[in-house]
Design an enzyme around this catalytic site. Structure first.
Site, PDB file in Angstrom:
ATOM      1  N   SER A 247       0.833  -1.205   0.000  1.00 21.37           N
ATOM      2  CA  SER A 247       0.000   0.000   0.000  1.00 21.37           C
ATOM      3  C   SER A 247       0.870   1.259   0.000  1.00 21.37           C
ATOM      4  O   SER A 247       1.650   1.454  -0.920  1.00 21.37           O
ATOM      5  CB  SER A 247      -0.943  -0.056   1.210  1.00 21.37           C
ATOM      6  OG  SER A 247      -2.004   0.842   1.067  1.00 21.37           O
ATOM      7  N   ASP A 486      -9.081  -4.489  -5.578  1.00 25.79           N
ATOM      8  CA  ASP A 486      -8.547  -3.771  -4.417  1.00 25.79           C
ATOM      9  C   ASP A 486      -9.373  -2.509  -4.152  1.00 25.79           C
ATOM     10  O   ASP A 486      -9.522  -1.671  -5.028  1.00 25.79           O
ATOM     11  CB  ASP A 486      -7.083  -3.391  -4.678  1.00 25.79           C
ATOM     12  CG  ASP A 486      -6.347  -2.973  -3.421  1.00 25.79           C
ATOM     13  OD1 ASP A 486      -6.914  -2.203  -2.624  1.00 25.79           O
ATOM     14  OD2 ASP A 486      -5.195  -3.413  -3.237  1.00 25.79           O
ATOM     15  N   HIS A 514      -7.497  -5.942  -0.242  1.00 21.07           N
ATOM     16  CA  HIS A 514      -6.397  -4.988  -0.355  1.00 21.07           C
ATOM     17  C   HIS A 514      -5.055  -5.702  -0.319  1.00 21.07           C
ATOM     18  O   HIS A 514      -4.733  -6.372   0.649  1.00 21.07           O
ATOM     19  CB  HIS A 514      -6.489  -3.980   0.795  1.00 21.07           C
ATOM     20  CG  HIS A 514      -5.464  -2.898   0.738  1.00 21.07           C
ATOM     21  ND1 HIS A 514      -5.086  -2.282  -0.433  1.00 21.07           N
ATOM     22  CD2 HIS A 514      -4.738  -2.303   1.723  1.00 21.07           C
ATOM     23  CE1 HIS A 514      -4.174  -1.355  -0.168  1.00 21.07           C
ATOM     24  NE2 HIS A 514      -3.935  -1.364   1.118  1.00 21.07           N
TER      25      HIS A 514
END
Length: 544
Positions: A247, A486, A514
């Protein structure tokens, strides 16, 4: 959970478990937030902070002391802990101001076959790598990786156990009365009075951070954190960096690759943030991604949750969700054993958090929605992580320091501090209301909430970076991993980043949730492990 935390939750960005841990859940599948998404006319100007660092940076007299550090590792449970000192201001590294960053490592299980260290960042911005590893995060890495690498986590500057750390205080510490909140318990303001109240609240939040952390706020951006990564690499004794970022950690890794392309051995960027997007495009794309994830949940609920689904069809599930949004705005739901109520903000928080880890969250979400549809919000409050008003003191666990101490979780504050510094934002309030209207039209409440979460940045200290396409001549092949469903870092961002990187390789996971690595998909884990341990390339178009 504060209103700011509820609104910011959908930013990945980044973008949740607490919010900053928008990477892997240390106990298994992913939880959480990041960083976000922004206009198609984003400028292609290269970031001033991302100008490649001089190759002799480590030899500068003012920096040499930092680069020559040898961390004093000591046992902390089954792991080893240490600390790293870095200059607060790389422009003036000899002025005596520093950050001390806690480190933790899990030693390679095959010392004879050890390649070196694998440094990771779990996401955020604001995620604690120390807490992640101490809470069982070694399971996020494949056996081949754990065998050949020391797995090294750290708290970035300003985060958790960093000294100093970003401190924005708690809302109850304010001596001033809170501004009148929106008349409704809703995510989206509908009147000018509600908008003014939100603006006042955001400005007060920014002022509180400045009052407590003014000296360090200009120095917690990603470009400085990337320079810290290079000091860490040298202190670990590695001639080149092996790194995995989830991320927001993908952005940190990208910036490192731009600054130090010749010092990269391997970069894995999972759940990519696209540096070419400006703030508004980030918001718009993030809202669409979350709305799409909730649609995916409705379509796939029967296969994942079976009889627990809140309705018998995808359209029925969508109706339950829509009805609950309307209902909680009018009259919040009761929570057993608590004075707290589930309003629309808390419903939104629970729903968006559950999108990160469908394998572990979609069934509990389904049961919570069924119960809420019958008038009881207890399970939804639990999913949102809200304990205010109950017997719990509300003090969530924070990151671990370099020793055994527990430190406060300041991930919400760091999320604002880094995002607002990294990404230019306008000062004119009207720009935010215009974006709010656009985002609401595109993706309803999901887009609106991401737009409102940007309000803090209006008066925040500004950094020197601008949206730009990656320039990193000499960077070796980088592995970018993207998940098609996602909710926090849209798959399109992974496609874009892979195309920008010289020799960028895109590995695609067809699915929801995610990020991808460490969630139990053997195809993804095998490809990543092979790249990290043997620099095995991933063929174009590889899909798991």
């Amino acid at each position: 959970m504060s209103r700011r935390a509820a609104l910011a939750l959908v930013l990945s960005a980044a973008v949740a478990a607490p919010l900053a841990a928008c990477g892997p859940d240390p106990t298994g599948p992913r939880a959480a937030p990041p960083a976000s998404t922004a206009t198609a006319a984003a400028p292609a100007t290269a970031s001033a902070a991302a100008t490649p660092a001089p190759s002799d940076a480590a030899a500068r007299p003012e920096l040499a002391t930092f680069y020559r550090q040898q961390p004093a590792w000591k046992a902390c449970g089954e792991l080893q802990c240490a600390a790293l000192t870095v200059p607060m201001d790389y422009g003036h590294p000899g002025d005596g101001r520093t950050f001390t960053l806690p480190l933790v490592r899990s030693a390679a299980t095959d010392p004879a076959g050890r390649i070196g260290s694998l440094v990771f960042n779990p996401g955020g911005p604001g995620g604690s790598g120390v807490a992640h590893l101490k809470e069982g995060g070694t399971s996020s890495f494949g056996e081949r990786v754990r065998t050949r690498f020391d797995i090294v986590g750290f708290d970035p500057r300003g985060v958790a156990g960093s000294k100093p750390a970003v401190d924005c205080g708690a809302p109850e510490q304010s001596a001033e009365p809170s501004p009148a909140g929106p008349a409704r318990n809703a995510v989206v303001p509908t009147t000018e009075a509600e908008r003014r109240a939100l603006l006042t609240e955001a400005d007060r939040s920014t002022a509180a951070c400045a009052a407590r952390s003014a000296e360090i706020l200009p120095h917690v951006g990603t470009a400085d954190a990337a320079r810290d990564l290079d000091v860490l690499r040298a202190a670990l004794g590695d001639p080149k960096l092996s790194y995995l970022g989830w991320s927001y950690g993908t952005y940190l890794g990208t910036v490192y690759g731009e600054l130090f392309p010749q010092r990269v051995r391997a970069l894995v960027l999972d759940g990519a943030v696209d540096p070419a997007q400006d703030w508004s495009e980030r918001v718009l794309r993030s809202g669409v991604a979350f709305r799409r994830a909730v649609d995916d949940y409705a379509d796939s609920c029967a296969a994942v949750a079976g009889r627990a689904c809140p309705a018998d069809s995808p359209d029925g599930i969508r109706k339950v969700v829509a009805d609950l949004y309307e209902r909680t705005a009018r009259k919040p739901l009761k929570v057993d054993g608590s004075t707290r109520r589930v309003d629309q903000n808390l419903l939104h928080s629970a729903l968006t958090k559950a999108m990160y880890t469908p394998e572990s969250q979609w069934k509990p979400l389904s049961e919570a929605l069924r119960s809420a549809h019958r008038g009881n919000g207890t399970a939804l409050a639990a999913l949102a992580g809200d304990t205010s008003g109950s017997d719990d003191d509300g003090g969530g666990g924070g990151g671990g320091g370099g020793g055994g101490e527990t430190v406060p979780d300041n991930s919400d504050a760091v999320l604002s501090a880094v995002n607002c510094l990294d990404i230019p934002h306008p000062a004119d309030p009207q720009a935010y209301w215009d974006l709010l209207d656009r985002a609401r039209q595109q993706s309803g409440v999901f887009g609106a909430s991401t737009a409102l979460a940007e309000l803090d940045c209006r008066t925040w200290p500004k950094g020197g970076t601008t949206p730009h396409r990656v320039t990193a001549a000499g960077l070796p092949p980088v592995l970018v991993v993207g998940t098609t469903g996602d909710p926090a870092t849209p798959y399109e961002d992974a496609q874009s980043l892979a195309a920008q990187l010289p020799g960028g390789m895109l590995l695609t996971l067809k699915g929801a949730g995610h990020t991808a690595y460490g969630r139990g998909n053997a195809c993804v884990d095998g490809a990543v492990d092979g790249y990290l341990t043997g620099l095995t390339p991933v063929a174009p178009g590889t899909t798991c």
